[in-house]
Scaffold this active site. Structure first.
Site, short mmCIF file in Angstrom:
data_model
loop_
_atom_site.label_atom_id
_atom_site.label_comp_id
_atom_site.label_asym_id
_atom_site.label_seq_id
_atom_site.Cartn_x
_atom_site.Cartn_y
_atom_site.Cartn_z
N ASN A 5 0.87 -1.17 0.00
CA ASN A 5 0.00 0.00 0.00
C ASN A 5 0.91 1.22 0.00
OD1 ASN A 5 -1.81 2.03 0.41
ND2 ASN A 5 -2.44 1.40 2.47
N LYS A 7 0.06 4.21 -0.35
CA LYS A 7 -0.62 5.40 0.16
C LYS A 7 -0.39 6.57 -0.81
CE LYS A 7 -0.26 3.38 4.70
NZ LYS A 7 -0.16 3.53 6.15
N HIS A 93 -9.61 1.36 4.81
CA HIS A 93 -8.35 1.59 5.51
C HIS A 93 -8.58 2.60 6.64
CE1 HIS A 93 -4.24 2.75 6.40
NE2 HIS A 93 -3.86 1.63 5.80
N GLU A 95 -6.94 5.01 7.61
CA GLU A 95 -6.69 6.42 7.24
C GLU A 95 -7.89 7.01 6.52
OE1 GLU A 95 -2.97 5.59 5.34
OE2 GLU A 95 -2.09 5.16 7.29
N GLU A 165 -5.40 -4.49 10.77
CA GLU A 165 -4.38 -3.45 10.94
C GLU A 165 -4.66 -2.66 12.22
OE1 GLU A 165 -2.29 -2.24 7.07
OE2 GLU A 165 -4.11 -1.06 7.18
N GLY A 171 2.52 2.82 10.87
CA GLY A 171 3.48 3.91 10.72
C GLY A 171 4.18 4.30 12.01
N SER A 211 3.43 -1.59 10.55
CA SER A 211 4.88 -1.58 10.78
C SER A 211 5.56 -2.91 10.44
CB SER A 211 5.20 -1.18 12.22
OG SER A 211 4.81 0.16 12.44
P1 13P Z 1 3.00 0.81 7.77
O1 13P Z 1 3.53 -0.50 7.23
O2 13P Z 1 3.72 2.01 7.24
O3 13P Z 1 2.87 0.78 9.26
O4 13P Z 1 1.50 0.96 7.20
C1 13P Z 1 0.63 -0.09 7.34
C2 13P Z 1 -0.57 0.20 6.54
O5 13P Z 1 -1.34 1.09 6.86
C3 13P Z 1 -0.78 -0.59 5.32
O6 13P Z 1 -2.06 -0.40 4.82
#
Ligand code: 13P
Length: 249
Positions: A5, A7, A93, A95, A165, A171, A211
């Protein structure tokens, strides 16, 4: 299943370069035991699709809108994603839930639309830090699971991947322990068995995200209940992403 992903990262040139390098790697190492899915931003879908064509790497989007077409400025439909070569789409997601107020009801509409149009949803669920600390993980993710998958038939559920997640792990460099991930995935399978049946609960793919790095991937993927990973930051460089793919093989 290992999903990148990206993003809101990478323009056309960087996306093409990544896709070329990853394709070369997948061909050289004959990666056939893992489903590798790249989810670039909308603007790079077409160019990444062209670069990976003929390889085992699959394409996914990070979102869609649940209407077919019309006056929805700035939105992108499932049909448009299909026309770019997408097979998968990440939905719900955290976010999107946080910054764009996506509720379980909205996620559910998107899931149903994606299935209707022949896309395979990767449905994200997970608790935030407060909920985690208050030991509310199970009720929170159970609600997200049941509401996001409302009206999904037993026939269609096979096209769905669940991504657990935990928001506190995204992150932050703070991943769930393999034991935590395993126990949540087992909990989800139990719920899915109740919602569908034993066969579905055994076969549905539940991947972990938060992460994931080359250093912790092998441990996280070791549990039979963890069927892969949804990778954010570490999917932006071919080298670290490849290491994570290798940890899953
Ligand atoms: P990170 O791997 O940067 O923690 O992000 C995870 C994520 O949100 C994948 O969709």
């Amino acid at each position: 299943m290992i999903v990148a992903n990206w993003k809101m990262n990478k323009g056309i040139v960087q996306s093409q370069q990544f896709a070329e390098e990853l394709k070369a790697y997948a061909e050289k190492h004959k990666v056939v035991n893992a489903d590798i899915v790249i989810c670039p931003p909308y603007t790079s879908l077409d160019v990444v699709n062209k670069k990976i064509s003929g390889s085992a790497i699959k394409l996914g989007a990070q979102n869609l809108f649940y209407e077919t077409s019309g006056a929805f400025t700035g939105e992108v439909s499932a049909g448009m994603l299909k026309s770019c070569g997408c097979e998968y789409v990440i939905l719900g997601h955290s976010e999107r839930r946080k910054h764009f107020n996506e509720t379980n009801a909205i996620v559910n509409k998107k899931v149903l639309k994606a299935l209707d149009e022949g896309l395979k949803p990767i449905v994200c669920i997970g608790e935030n830090l407060q909920e985690h600390d208050d030991k509310l993980t199970e009720p929170v993710i159970e609600e997200q699971l049941t509401k996001s998958l409302a009206h999904v038939s037993t026939e269609d559920i096979g096209n769905i991947t669940i991504a657990y997640e935990p928001i506190w792990a995204i992150g932050t460099g703070k991943n769930a322990t393999p034991h935590q991930a395993e126990s949540v995935h087992n909990f989800l399978r139990k719920k899915i068995k109740k919602m569908y049946n034993e066969n579905v609960s055994k076969n549905i793919r539940i991947i972990y995200g938060g992460s994931i790095s080359p250093d912790n991937a092998k441990e996280l993927f070791a549990s039979p209940s963890v069927n892969g990973g949804l990778v954010g930051g570490a999917s932006l460089e071919v080298e670290s992403f490849v290491k994570i793919i290798n940890s899953s093989l």
